[in-house]
Design a protein around this motif. Structure first.
Motif, PDB file in Angstrom:
ATOM      1  N   GLN A 130       0.285   1.860  13.031  1.00 14.71           N
ATOM      2  CA  GLN A 130       1.636   1.892  12.504  1.00 14.71           C
ATOM      3  C   GLN A 130       2.169   3.309  12.638  1.00 14.71           C
ATOM      4  O   GLN A 130       1.561   4.251  12.125  1.00 14.71           O
ATOM      5  CB  GLN A 130       1.656   1.450  11.042  1.00 14.71           C
ATOM      6  N   SER A 162      10.372   3.400  13.860  1.00 17.46           N
ATOM      7  CA  SER A 162       8.984   2.984  13.697  1.00 17.46           C
ATOM      8  C   SER A 162       8.572   2.013  14.794  1.00 17.46           C
ATOM      9  O   SER A 162       9.402   1.276  15.344  1.00 17.46           O
ATOM     10  CB  SER A 162       8.773   2.301  12.342  1.00 17.46           C
ATOM     11  N   ARG A 222       4.827  -0.482  15.722  1.00 18.21           N
ATOM     12  CA  ARG A 222       3.453  -0.849  15.426  1.00 18.21           C
ATOM     13  C   ARG A 222       2.767  -1.263  16.714  1.00 18.21           C
ATOM     14  O   ARG A 222       3.145  -2.258  17.340  1.00 18.21           O
ATOM     15  CB  ARG A 222       3.361  -1.980  14.398  1.00 18.21           C
ATOM     16  N   ARG A 255       2.280  10.129   8.832  1.00 16.36           N
ATOM     17  CA  ARG A 255       3.236   9.302   9.556  1.00 16.36           C
ATOM     18  C   ARG A 255       2.591   8.078  10.203  1.00 16.36           C
ATOM     19  O   ARG A 255       3.242   7.042  10.317  1.00 16.36           O
ATOM     20  CB  ARG A 255       3.942  10.114  10.639  1.00 16.36           C
ATOM     21  N   ASN A 313       5.418   5.707  11.995  1.00 16.77           N
ATOM     22  CA  ASN A 313       6.682   5.889  11.293  1.00 16.77           C
ATOM     23  C   ASN A 313       7.227   7.286  11.545  1.00 16.77           C
ATOM     24  O   ASN A 313       6.510   8.187  11.951  1.00 16.77           O
ATOM     25  CB  ASN A 313       6.493   5.670   9.788  1.00 16.77           C
ATOM     26  N   SER A 314       8.509   7.455  11.255  1.00 19.90           N
ATOM     27  CA  SER A 314       9.179   8.749  11.403  1.00 19.90           C
ATOM     28  C   SER A 314       8.905   9.362  12.768  1.00 19.90           C
ATOM     29  O   SER A 314       8.545  10.535  12.892  1.00 19.90           O
ATOM     30  CB  SER A 314       8.734   9.701  10.290  1.00 19.90           C
TER      31      SER A 314
END
Length: 120
Positions: free
Chosen positions: A81, A17, A19, A66, A83-84
């Motif tokens: 953000q 991940s 950000r 995601r 993710n994955s």
């Protein structure tokens, strides 16, 4: 002067991940729509997430589920953000503030971009 400055990119392993942040000066994000774009090497720049001035969001199919776009009004900062993460997410990511009225672009500001590399 209006400035948008992205940060938070870097090297991350698949499944990890990040950000991303986009801080604005000289203007507030609330005056228009915010977009996160990405541009892989040798390819066109594509929109991946949007945030409207009234808080609505939209995502490209590749990002849905995601990625999350959000805003901190007190800090005048927009976030993405991520993710994955997958290798195909590798690109330079840009934030954009744009307003269109009566069929014309009133302003269209871009940050300098931040590199995201997803690799093992």
């Amino acid at each position: 002067q209006v400035q948008l400055v992205e940060s938070g990119g870097g090297l991350v392993q698949p499944g990890g991940s990040l950000r991303l942040s986009c801080a604005a000066s000289g203007i507030t994000f609330s005056v228009g729509s915010v977009g996160w774009y990405r541009q892989p090497p040798g390819k066109q720049r594509d929109l991946v997430a949007t945030l409207t001035s009234d808080g609505g969001t939209d995502y490209a199919d590749s990002a849905k589920g995601r990625f999350t776009i959000s805003r901190d009004n007190a800090e005048n900062t927009v976030y993405l953000q991520m993710n994955s993460l997958k290798p195909e997410d590798t690109a330079v990511y840009y934030c954009n503030l744009k307003k269109t009225s009566w069929g014309r672009v009133r302003y269209d500001y871009w940050g300098q971009g931040t590199q995201v590399t997803v690799s093992s």
